[in-house]
Scaffold this active site. Structure first.
Site, PDB file in Angstrom:
ATOM      1  N   HIS A  37      29.706  33.392  40.007  1.00 42.69           N
ATOM      2  CA  HIS A  37      29.225  31.957  40.364  1.00 42.69           C
ATOM      3  C   HIS A  37      28.850  31.794  41.553  1.00 42.69           C
ATOM      4  O   HIS A  37      29.824  31.714  42.632  1.00 42.69           O
ATOM      5  CB  HIS A  37      30.548  31.346  39.805  1.00 42.69           C
ATOM      6  N   HIS A  43      31.959  33.321  43.720  1.00 41.14           N
ATOM      7  CA  HIS A  43      32.679  34.263  43.397  1.00 41.14           C
ATOM      8  C   HIS A  43      32.671  35.343  42.110  1.00 41.14           C
ATOM      9  O   HIS A  43      31.774  34.190  41.705  1.00 41.14           O
ATOM     10  CB  HIS A  43      34.601  33.588  43.353  1.00 41.14           C
ATOM     11  N   ASP A  45      34.566  34.714  37.806  1.00 42.58           N
ATOM     12  CA  ASP A  45      35.296  34.429  37.307  1.00 42.58           C
ATOM     13  C   ASP A  45      35.738  35.305  36.268  1.00 42.58           C
ATOM     14  O   ASP A  45      34.705  35.739  35.471  1.00 42.58           O
ATOM     15  CB  ASP A  45      35.304  32.690  36.972  1.00 42.58           C
ATOM     16  N   LYS A 209      52.217  53.888  55.792  1.00 50.17           N
ATOM     17  CA  LYS A 209      52.698  53.253  56.900  1.00 50.17           C
ATOM     18  C   LYS A 209      51.512  54.326  57.987  1.00 50.17           C
ATOM     19  O   LYS A 209      51.931  55.186  58.099  1.00 50.17           O
ATOM     20  CB  LYS A 209      54.554  53.911  57.159  1.00 50.17           C
ATOM     21  N   ASP A 211      50.530  54.647  61.189  1.00 49.73           N
ATOM     22  CA  ASP A 211      50.611  54.512  62.744  1.00 49.73           C
ATOM     23  C   ASP A 211      49.671  54.041  64.031  1.00 49.73           C
ATOM     24  O   ASP A 211      48.832  55.469  64.131  1.00 49.73           O
ATOM     25  CB  ASP A 211      51.580  55.915  62.783  1.00 49.73           C
TER      26      ASP A 211
END
Ligand code: MN
Length: 305
Positions: A37, A43, A45, A209, A211
């Site tokens: 769209h 975007h 849909d 995580k 670092d």
């Protein structure tokens, strides 16, 4: 009246979009469609047939076949079933003005109860489309305001690492020029805090995580500034990174992320310090894990990466 919001937003004298009719269907297969769209912002849909209507989500970046790329899907109003076949131009001045193209279409097969999944905020299903195939999860992460979900490819033989389907297939975004540009404010980043046990549930995402250095990236039409978590401008320390971020498809955005030395599996903090001492930042990566703002919209708290 499941299609009331849909009808209220549109003037069917002016748009060729299907009118708001709920359809009784006797088929046992359920359709899905993804429409590209070209509204004020491009975007995708994403629509799933359910109980005579199309449940609908707007996906800013489009679906991805990469299970690591969780794509924000903002829940929008139900659409009539006929919308699944709609292609064309929504006229200027009308809701969602711009071109609509069918990007993919096919059938979807829910796993488990759809009603319960919609209520709980976790749908599991299989897609049988031209581009989208195999297993998927749709997980609600925010229920208040506009409900936000994440569309995530399951790891199966149809998954494809590094896939950027939507970006590759879509025409270049129209540049929106003109109008005063606001400079983005620095946003104090949300910091981790110790807890007794890690939270569980579909609304949580667990991530590796990293670092490295927490860095906020401000992107503005190719210009990039990088800030530490305390708001100090470190653009000069990460010139190569700033340059690559400047080539991002997105025009104006604030990203929250971490600068790391990455070996494909782990991050290495000592090597990062060494690289900085030597002024060698070409080997560094920027791992963005949150999009704080996009263009002039505040999207704080919507995990996108
Ligand atoms: Mn749309």
């Amino acid at each position: 009246m499941p299609l009331r919001e849909y009808a209220e937003k549109r003037n069917f004298q002016k748009t060729r979009e299907p009118s708001a009719r709920r359809k009784k269907t006797a088929r046992d297969s359920l359709m899905f469609v993804v429409q590209e769209h070209h509204a004020s912002r491009l975007h995708y849909d994403f629509r799933l047939e359910w109980q005579g209507v199309l449940k609908s989500w707007a996906i800013p970046k489009g679906p991805s076949l990469d299970p690591h790329l969780k794509r924000l899907a903002v829940e929008v109003e139900d659409h009539p079933l006929d919308y699944g076949h709609f292609e064309g131009e929504i006229p200027e001045g009308q809701y969602g003005a711009g071109r609509v193209l069918i990007w993919d279409v096919g059938f979807w097969v829910p796993h488990g109860s759809v009603q319960e999944g919609l209520h709980k905020g976790h749908l599991e299903f299989e897609l049988q489309g031209g581009k989208l195939k195999g297993g998927w999860d749709l997980v609600r992460t925010r229920g208040v305001g506009k409900p936000q979900w994440l569309l995530i490819k399951k790891k199966d033989r149809f998954a494809k690492e590094g896939d950027e389907v939507s970006l590759a297939s879509s025409p270049k975004k129209q540049r929106q020029r003109g109008g005063p540009h606001r400079v983005f404010p620095f946003v104090a980043p949300m910091l981790a805090r110790p807890v007794e046990s890690s939270p569980a549930g579909p609304e949580w995402i667990h991530e590796v995580k990293m670092d490295g250095y927490r860095i906020q990236a401000h992107l503005d039409n190719g210009r990039v500034r990088l800030f530490t978590r305390n708001g100090h401008d470190w653009t000069g320390k990460f010139r190569a990174l700033a340059q690559s971020l400047g080539r991002c498809a997105v025009q104006r955005a604030v990203l929250d992320g971490e600068v790391v030395v990455w070996d494909g599996r782990l991050s290495h903090f000592q090597r990062l310090q060494k690289a900085l001492e030597e002024g060698e930042d070409r080997s560094l990566y920027y791992c963005a894990f949150d999009l704080l703002m996009l263009n002039d919209e505040d999207l704080r708290g919507s995990p996108l990466f």
